[in-house]
Enzyme design. Structure first.
Site, PDB file in Angstrom:
ATOM      1  N   HIS A 138      -7.070  -2.183   5.166  1.00 40.58           N
ATOM      2  CA  HIS A 138      -8.268  -2.410   4.176  1.00 40.58           C
ATOM      3  C   HIS A 138      -8.577  -3.810   3.963  1.00 40.58           C
ATOM      4  O   HIS A 138      -9.606  -4.373   3.849  1.00 40.58           O
ATOM      5  CB  HIS A 138      -8.600  -1.584   3.023  1.00 40.58           C
ATOM      6  CG  HIS A 138      -7.821  -1.962   1.700  1.00 40.58           C
ATOM      7  ND1 HIS A 138      -6.744  -1.372   1.300  1.00 40.58           N
ATOM      8  CD2 HIS A 138      -8.273  -2.961   0.986  1.00 40.58           C
ATOM      9  CE1 HIS A 138      -6.471  -2.008   0.158  1.00 40.58           C
ATOM     10  NE2 HIS A 138      -7.312  -2.814  -0.055  1.00 40.58           N
ATOM     11  N   SER A 160      -3.690  -5.808  -3.048  1.00 40.37           N
ATOM     12  CA  SER A 160      -3.687  -4.982  -1.956  1.00 40.37           C
ATOM     13  C   SER A 160      -2.650  -5.331  -1.016  1.00 40.37           C
ATOM     14  O   SER A 160      -2.584  -6.484  -0.433  1.00 40.37           O
ATOM     15  CB  SER A 160      -4.974  -4.851  -1.172  1.00 40.37           C
ATOM     16  OG  SER A 160      -6.132  -4.139  -1.996  1.00 40.37           O
ATOM     17  N   GLY A 161      -1.970  -4.455  -0.321  1.00 37.83           N
ATOM     18  CA  GLY A 161      -1.292  -4.741   0.718  1.00 37.83           C
ATOM     19  C   GLY A 161       0.288  -5.005   0.141  1.00 37.83           C
ATOM     20  O   GLY A 161       1.204  -4.893   1.061  1.00 37.83           O
ATOM     21  N   ASP A 164      -3.672   3.773   5.724  1.00 32.68           N
ATOM     22  CA  ASP A 164      -4.166   2.425   5.028  1.00 32.68           C
ATOM     23  C   ASP A 164      -2.822   1.418   5.503  1.00 32.68           C
ATOM     24  O   ASP A 164      -2.198   1.030   4.031  1.00 32.68           O
ATOM     25  CB  ASP A 164      -4.603   2.184   3.693  1.00 32.68           C
ATOM     26  CG  ASP A 164      -5.305   0.970   3.126  1.00 32.68           C
ATOM     27  OD1 ASP A 164      -5.397   0.222   4.152  1.00 32.68           O
ATOM     28  OD2 ASP A 164      -5.728   0.709   2.062  1.00 32.68           O
TER      29      ASP A 164
END
Length: 216
Positions: A37, A179-180, A85
Protein backbone atom coordinates in the site's frame (compact mmCIF):
# COMPACT_ATOMS: atom_id res chain seq x y z
CA UNK A 1 19.63 2.35 21.02
CA UNK A 2 20.83 4.06 17.81
CA UNK A 3 21.79 1.64 15.01
CA UNK A 4 20.65 -1.42 16.98
CA UNK A 5 18.30 -2.42 14.13
CA UNK A 6 20.70 -2.65 11.14
CA UNK A 7 18.05 -4.25 8.89
CA UNK A 8 15.80 -1.17 8.92
CA UNK A 9 15.17 0.67 5.65
CA UNK A 10 13.72 4.16 5.19
CA UNK A 11 11.72 4.53 1.97
CA UNK A 12 11.13 7.94 0.36
CA UNK A 13 8.39 7.62 -2.26
CA UNK A 14 7.79 10.49 -4.69
CA UNK A 15 5.85 11.37 -7.80
CA UNK A 16 5.33 14.78 -9.45
CA UNK A 17 2.90 16.03 -6.81
CA UNK A 18 3.32 13.75 -3.84
CA UNK A 19 5.92 12.61 -1.33
CA UNK A 20 5.53 10.07 1.44
CA UNK A 21 7.64 7.86 3.69
CA UNK A 22 7.43 4.21 4.63
CA UNK A 23 9.52 1.66 6.44
CA UNK A 24 11.00 -1.54 5.09
CA UNK A 25 13.66 -4.08 5.95
CA UNK A 26 16.69 -5.58 4.27
CA UNK A 27 16.45 -9.32 3.54
CA UNK A 28 19.39 -9.61 1.09
CA UNK A 29 22.16 -7.16 0.10
CA UNK A 30 20.02 -5.97 -2.83
CA UNK A 31 16.47 -6.74 -1.63
CA UNK A 32 14.05 -4.97 0.72
CA UNK A 33 10.56 -6.00 1.86
CA UNK A 34 7.82 -3.46 2.55
CA UNK A 35 4.04 -2.99 2.29
CA UNK A 36 2.28 -2.86 -1.10
CA UNK A 37 0.00 0.00 0.00
CA UNK A 38 3.03 2.31 0.21
CA UNK A 39 3.13 2.60 -3.60
CA UNK A 40 -0.12 1.08 -4.91
CA UNK A 41 -2.29 3.59 -6.79
CA UNK A 42 0.28 6.38 -6.58
CA UNK A 43 1.14 6.35 -10.29
CA UNK A 44 4.66 6.73 -11.62
CA UNK A 45 6.82 6.95 -8.50
CA UNK A 46 10.52 6.95 -7.72
CA UNK A 47 11.65 5.19 -4.57
CA UNK A 48 14.83 5.96 -2.65
CA UNK A 49 15.98 3.59 0.10
CA UNK A 50 18.23 4.66 2.96
CA UNK A 51 19.95 1.97 5.03
CA UNK A 52 22.04 2.38 8.19
CA UNK A 53 20.10 5.44 9.39
CA UNK A 54 19.15 6.58 12.87
CA UNK A 55 18.38 10.27 12.31
CA UNK A 56 16.97 10.52 8.81
CA UNK A 57 17.54 14.29 8.63
CA UNK A 58 21.28 14.02 9.33
CA UNK A 59 24.01 12.92 6.94
CA UNK A 60 25.29 10.08 9.11
CA UNK A 61 28.43 8.30 7.92
CA UNK A 62 26.66 4.97 8.49
CA UNK A 63 23.98 5.73 5.89
CA UNK A 64 23.84 4.13 2.44
CA UNK A 65 21.44 5.48 -0.20
CA UNK A 66 19.97 3.53 -3.11
CA UNK A 67 17.62 4.01 -6.01
CA UNK A 68 15.19 1.14 -6.47
CA UNK A 69 15.59 -0.56 -9.85
CA UNK A 70 12.25 -2.35 -9.76
CA UNK A 71 9.61 -3.42 -7.31
CA UNK A 72 6.98 -6.14 -7.33
CA UNK A 73 3.64 -5.84 -5.55
CA UNK A 74 1.97 -9.14 -4.69
CA UNK A 75 -0.20 -10.06 -7.73
CA UNK A 76 -3.32 -10.58 -5.59
CA UNK A 77 -3.07 -7.22 -3.80
CA UNK A 78 -6.21 -5.05 -4.18
CA UNK A 79 -6.14 -2.87 -1.06
CA UNK A 80 -4.64 -3.24 2.39
CA UNK A 81 -7.86 -4.55 3.97
CA UNK A 82 -8.05 -7.44 1.52
CA UNK A 83 -4.58 -8.72 2.46
CA UNK A 84 -1.51 -9.56 0.37
CA UNK A 85 -0.05 -6.23 1.53
CA UNK A 86 3.53 -7.07 0.63
CA UNK A 87 6.07 -5.67 -1.83
CA UNK A 88 9.59 -6.73 -2.79
CA UNK A 89 12.05 -4.05 -3.90
CA UNK A 90 15.28 -4.66 -5.77
CA UNK A 91 18.01 -2.09 -5.19
CA UNK A 92 20.02 -0.88 -8.19
CA UNK A 93 23.24 -1.77 -6.34
CA UNK A 94 24.04 -4.20 -3.57
CA UNK A 95 24.36 -2.70 -0.10
CA UNK A 96 27.70 -2.99 1.63
CA UNK A 97 27.34 -5.09 4.77
CA UNK A 98 28.59 -3.22 7.86
CA UNK A 99 27.74 -3.20 11.55
CA UNK A 100 25.07 -0.60 10.64
CA UNK A 101 23.63 -2.45 7.61
CA UNK A 102 22.70 -6.14 7.87
CA UNK A 103 19.77 -8.24 6.62
CA UNK A 104 17.24 -9.80 8.97
CA UNK A 105 16.20 -13.46 8.91
CA UNK A 106 12.73 -14.47 7.74
CA UNK A 107 10.57 -17.25 9.19
CA UNK A 108 10.17 -20.49 7.25
CA UNK A 109 6.99 -21.17 5.24
CA UNK A 110 3.89 -21.12 7.50
CA UNK A 111 6.01 -20.83 10.67
CA UNK A 112 3.64 -19.54 13.36
CA UNK A 113 4.10 -17.18 16.26
CA UNK A 114 2.27 -17.86 19.54
CA UNK A 115 -0.21 -15.32 20.98
CA UNK A 116 1.41 -13.55 23.92
CA UNK A 117 4.82 -13.41 22.23
CA UNK A 118 6.47 -10.02 22.70
CA UNK A 119 7.66 -8.50 19.44
CA UNK A 120 9.07 -5.12 18.43
CA UNK A 121 8.33 -2.63 15.65
CA UNK A 122 10.68 0.18 14.61
CA UNK A 123 10.16 3.12 12.31
CA UNK A 124 10.14 6.84 11.55
CA UNK A 125 6.34 7.22 11.60
CA UNK A 126 4.16 9.82 13.30
CA UNK A 127 4.28 9.75 17.09
CA UNK A 128 0.80 11.19 17.65
CA UNK A 129 -2.56 11.67 15.94
CA UNK A 130 -1.73 15.39 15.70
CA UNK A 131 0.79 14.54 12.99
CA UNK A 132 4.12 15.02 14.78
CA UNK A 133 6.83 13.16 12.88
CA UNK A 134 10.07 11.83 14.25
CA UNK A 135 13.43 12.16 12.49
CA UNK A 136 15.02 9.48 14.67
CA UNK A 137 14.03 5.83 14.55
CA UNK A 138 11.80 4.82 17.44
CA UNK A 139 10.73 1.38 18.63
CA UNK A 140 7.76 -0.07 20.50
CA UNK A 141 7.12 -3.52 21.95
CA UNK A 142 3.81 -5.11 20.95
CA UNK A 143 2.30 -8.48 21.87
CA UNK A 144 0.90 -10.97 19.39
CA UNK A 145 -2.86 -11.25 20.06
CA UNK A 146 -5.34 -14.08 19.59
CA UNK A 147 -6.90 -14.02 16.11
CA UNK A 148 -10.36 -13.34 17.57
CA UNK A 149 -9.20 -9.90 18.70
CA UNK A 150 -8.68 -8.85 15.06
CA UNK A 151 -11.54 -10.92 13.63
CA UNK A 152 -13.90 -8.95 15.89
CA UNK A 153 -12.33 -5.61 14.90
CA UNK A 154 -11.72 -6.01 11.15
CA UNK A 155 -14.09 -7.62 8.64
CA UNK A 156 -11.45 -8.91 6.22
CA UNK A 157 -9.03 -10.28 8.80
CA UNK A 158 -7.67 -13.68 7.72
CA UNK A 159 -5.32 -15.28 10.24
CA UNK A 160 -3.43 -17.45 7.73
CA UNK A 161 -1.96 -14.42 5.99
CA UNK A 162 -2.17 -11.81 8.77
CA UNK A 163 -0.92 -11.34 12.34
CA UNK A 164 -2.86 -9.48 15.03
CA UNK A 165 -0.69 -7.54 17.49
CA UNK A 166 -0.74 -4.52 19.75
CA UNK A 167 -0.44 -3.02 23.20
CA UNK A 168 -3.72 -3.66 25.02
CA UNK A 169 -3.26 -0.52 27.16
CA UNK A 170 -3.29 1.55 23.95
CA UNK A 171 -0.19 3.50 24.98
CA UNK A 172 2.06 2.09 22.26
CA UNK A 173 1.24 1.59 18.60
CA UNK A 174 2.33 1.86 15.00
CA UNK A 175 1.07 4.87 13.03
CA UNK A 176 1.34 6.71 9.72
CA UNK A 177 4.82 6.43 8.24
CA UNK A 178 5.58 3.12 9.99
CA UNK A 179 3.91 1.13 7.18
CA UNK A 180 6.14 -1.53 5.65
CA UNK A 181 8.38 -1.89 8.69
CA UNK A 182 8.94 -5.29 10.31
CA UNK A 183 7.23 -6.89 13.30
CA UNK A 184 10.27 -8.66 14.78
CA UNK A 185 9.69 -11.68 17.01
CA UNK A 186 12.52 -13.93 18.20
CA UNK A 187 14.97 -12.09 15.90
CA UNK A 188 12.94 -12.85 12.75
CA UNK A 189 10.76 -10.52 10.66
CA UNK A 190 7.40 -12.24 11.18
CA UNK A 191 5.16 -9.34 10.15
CA UNK A 192 4.93 -6.20 8.01
CA UNK A 193 3.10 -3.11 9.33
CA UNK A 194 -0.14 -3.04 7.31
CA UNK A 195 -3.24 -1.38 8.80
CA UNK A 196 -5.49 -0.53 11.73
CA UNK A 197 -8.12 2.03 12.67
CA UNK A 198 -6.72 5.55 12.53
CA UNK A 199 -8.24 6.62 15.84
CA UNK A 200 -7.69 3.36 17.70
CA UNK A 201 -4.16 2.28 18.68
CA UNK A 202 -5.22 -1.32 19.39
CA UNK A 203 -5.15 -3.82 17.74
CA UNK A 204 -3.13 -3.55 14.51
CA UNK A 205 -2.86 -5.89 11.53
CA UNK A 206 0.45 -7.09 10.11
CA UNK A 207 1.10 -9.08 6.92
CA UNK A 208 2.23 -12.59 7.94
CA UNK A 209 5.63 -13.00 6.25
CA UNK A 210 5.79 -16.80 6.69
CA UNK A 211 2.66 -17.25 4.54
CA UNK A 212 4.37 -15.43 1.65
CA UNK A 213 7.79 -17.06 1.99
CA UNK A 214 7.41 -19.10 -1.27
CA UNK A 215 6.45 -15.91 -3.17
CA UNK A 216 9.40 -13.99 -1.70
Amino acid sequence: RPHSRPYMAYLQIKNETYSTRCGGFLIRPNAVLSAAHCVHGKGNVTITVTLGAHNIKKKELSQQHFRVGRWVIHPRYLNYRSGNDIMLLKLKKKAKMTKYVKPISLPSHNETITPGTECSVSGWGQTSVTGHRTDVMLEVDLKVQHKKMCEDSFKGYWCQSMICAGDISGRKSTYKGDSGGPLVCNRKAHGIVSYGYEKSPFPKVFTRVSYYEPWI
